[in-house]
Design a protein around this motif. Structure first.
Motif, PDB file in Angstrom:
ATOM      1  N   ARG A  37       5.751  17.081  -0.575  1.00  0.00           N
ATOM      2  CA  ARG A  37       6.329  17.055   0.776  1.00  0.00           C
ATOM      3  C   ARG A  37       5.823  15.858   1.577  1.00  0.00           C
ATOM      4  N   SER A  38       4.544  15.535   1.443  1.00  0.00           N
ATOM      5  CA  SER A  38       3.985  14.391   2.164  1.00  0.00           C
ATOM      6  C   SER A  38       4.630  13.088   1.711  1.00  0.00           C
ATOM      7  N   GLU A  39       4.797  12.951   0.400  1.00  0.00           N
ATOM      8  CA  GLU A  39       5.411  11.739  -0.135  1.00  0.00           C
ATOM      9  C   GLU A  39       6.845  11.608   0.340  1.00  0.00           C
ATOM     10  N   SER A  40       7.571  12.729   0.414  1.00  0.00           N
ATOM     11  CA  SER A  40       8.968  12.670   0.840  1.00  0.00           C
ATOM     12  C   SER A  40       9.102  12.241   2.301  1.00  0.00           C
ATOM     13  N   LEU A  41       8.067  12.503   3.084  1.00  0.00           N
ATOM     14  CA  LEU A  41       8.057  12.088   4.490  1.00  0.00           C
ATOM     15  C   LEU A  41       7.440  10.705   4.690  1.00  0.00           C
ATOM     16  N   GLY A  42       6.727  10.234   3.671  1.00  0.00           N
ATOM     17  CA  GLY A  42       5.996   8.982   3.827  1.00  0.00           C
ATOM     18  C   GLY A  42       4.826   9.138   4.781  1.00  0.00           C
ATOM     19  N   ASN A  43       4.283  10.362   4.831  1.00  0.00           N
ATOM     20  CA  ASN A  43       3.193  10.668   5.760  1.00  0.00           C
ATOM     21  C   ASN A  43       2.060  11.342   4.989  1.00  0.00           C
ATOM     22  N   PRO A  44       0.912  10.653   4.823  1.00  0.00           N
ATOM     23  CA  PRO A  44      -0.185  11.229   4.056  1.00  0.00           C
ATOM     24  C   PRO A  44      -1.007  12.269   4.812  1.00  0.00           C
ATOM     25  N   THR A  75       0.830  -1.201   0.000  1.00  0.00           N
ATOM     26  CA  THR A  75       0.000   0.000   0.000  1.00  0.00           C
ATOM     27  C   THR A  75       0.865   1.252   0.000  1.00  0.00           C
ATOM     28  N   THR A  76       1.882   1.251   0.834  1.00  0.00           N
ATOM     29  CA  THR A  76       2.792   2.397   0.908  1.00  0.00           C
ATOM     30  C   THR A  76       3.522   2.600  -0.414  1.00  0.00           C
ATOM     31  N   GLU A  77       4.021   1.535  -0.999  1.00  0.00           N
ATOM     32  CA  GLU A  77       4.756   1.642  -2.263  1.00  0.00           C
ATOM     33  C   GLU A  77       3.850   2.107  -3.396  1.00  0.00           C
ATOM     34  N   ALA A  78       2.631   1.587  -3.440  1.00  0.00           N
ATOM     35  CA  ALA A  78       1.698   1.994  -4.489  1.00  0.00           C
ATOM     36  C   ALA A  78       1.338   3.474  -4.360  1.00  0.00           C
ATOM     37  N   ALA A  79       1.075   3.912  -3.134  1.00  0.00           N
ATOM     38  CA  ALA A  79       0.730   5.322  -2.920  1.00  0.00           C
ATOM     39  C   ALA A  79       1.914   6.224  -3.259  1.00  0.00           C
ATOM     40  N   SER A  80       3.103   5.799  -2.881  1.00  0.00           N
ATOM     41  CA  SER A  80       4.297   6.590  -3.150  1.00  0.00           C
ATOM     42  C   SER A  80       4.551   6.700  -4.655  1.00  0.00           C
ATOM     43  N   PHE A 134       2.229  11.584 -10.179  1.00  0.00           N
ATOM     44  CA  PHE A 134       1.323  12.736 -10.137  1.00  0.00           C
ATOM     45  C   PHE A 134       2.116  14.036  -9.994  1.00  0.00           C
ATOM     46  N   ILE A 135       3.060  14.071  -9.082  1.00  0.00           N
ATOM     47  CA  ILE A 135       3.841  15.282  -8.820  1.00  0.00           C
ATOM     48  C   ILE A 135       4.624  15.699 -10.062  1.00  0.00           C
ATOM     49  N   GLU A 136       5.296  14.755 -10.688  1.00  0.00           N
ATOM     50  CA  GLU A 136       6.099  15.090 -11.867  1.00  0.00           C
ATOM     51  C   GLU A 136       5.212  15.519 -13.036  1.00  0.00           C
ATOM     52  N   LEU A 137       4.078  14.876 -13.200  1.00  0.00           N
ATOM     53  CA  LEU A 137       3.147  15.272 -14.259  1.00  0.00           C
ATOM     54  C   LEU A 137       2.647  16.689 -14.021  1.00  0.00           C
ATOM     55  N   MET A 138       2.328  17.008 -12.776  1.00  0.00           N
ATOM     56  CA  MET A 138       1.769  18.323 -12.468  1.00  0.00           C
ATOM     57  C   MET A 138       2.801  19.441 -12.558  1.00  0.00           C
TER      58      MET A 138
END
Length: 160
Positions: free
Chosen positions: A111-118, A55-60, A66-70
């Motif tokens: 920033r959330s992804e870099s922390l691993g905290n949603p 789940t964590t890997e898929a979300a990351s 998403f971030i790079e596309l945006m």
């Protein structure tokens, strides 16, 4: 496909931990919801370590894409077009507010992804949704637009 996790009471976990683990291992979602009866206690979710890592890997991975596309102009323009499908409540926001939401969404997602905290991302979406709810209710919007004193944060209610 939405897989619903089986539910057990917290007391079942205490009384029959092996039975709860059996439910976990045979659940399609590889999760069990642990219901807690106290009003101030949130339910828990017990998942296998493998499922949590997946789940964590898929979300990351999704967040990074998403971030790079945006960050690309075309991606940001496309998101402005699909944002109402993902968050129908943005239709209550002004064009300027939608653009601000989008910029904040990209920034906080990174920033959330870099922390691993949603949590920061979830909080941002909840805050903008609340803003849309205010715009959707003309009476509430009128009340909140009035001049007045800000008395600060409202304390949590006390159960008596």
């Amino acid at each position: 496909m939405n897989m619903t996790a089986p539910e057990v009471n917290f007391s079942d976990l205490q009384r029959d931990a092996k039975g709860v683990v059996h439910k976990l291992e045979h659940s399609a979602s590889r999760a069990v919801r642990i219901r807690r009866r106290e009003r101030d206690q949130q339910d828990l979710v017990l998942v296998t370590a493998d499922r949590a890592a997946q789940t964590t890997e898929a979300a990351s991975a999704t967040a990074r894409i998403f971030i790079e596309l945006m960050k690309q102009d075309a991606g940001a323009r496309a998101l402005l077009e699909v944002l109402p499908a993902a968050f129908p409540w943005v239709r209550y926001l002004s064009t300027e507010e939608v653009q601000t939401f989008l910029l904040e969404l990209i920034d906080v997602a990174e920033r959330s992804e870099s922390l691993g905290n949603p949590a920061p991302l979830a909080n941002l979406v909840a805050a903008w949704r609340s803003t849309a709810e205010i715009h959707a209710d003309p009476e509430l919007a009128k009340i909140l637009a009035q001049d007045g004193d800000d008395f600060g944060a409202v304390p949590e209610p006390v159960d008596e």
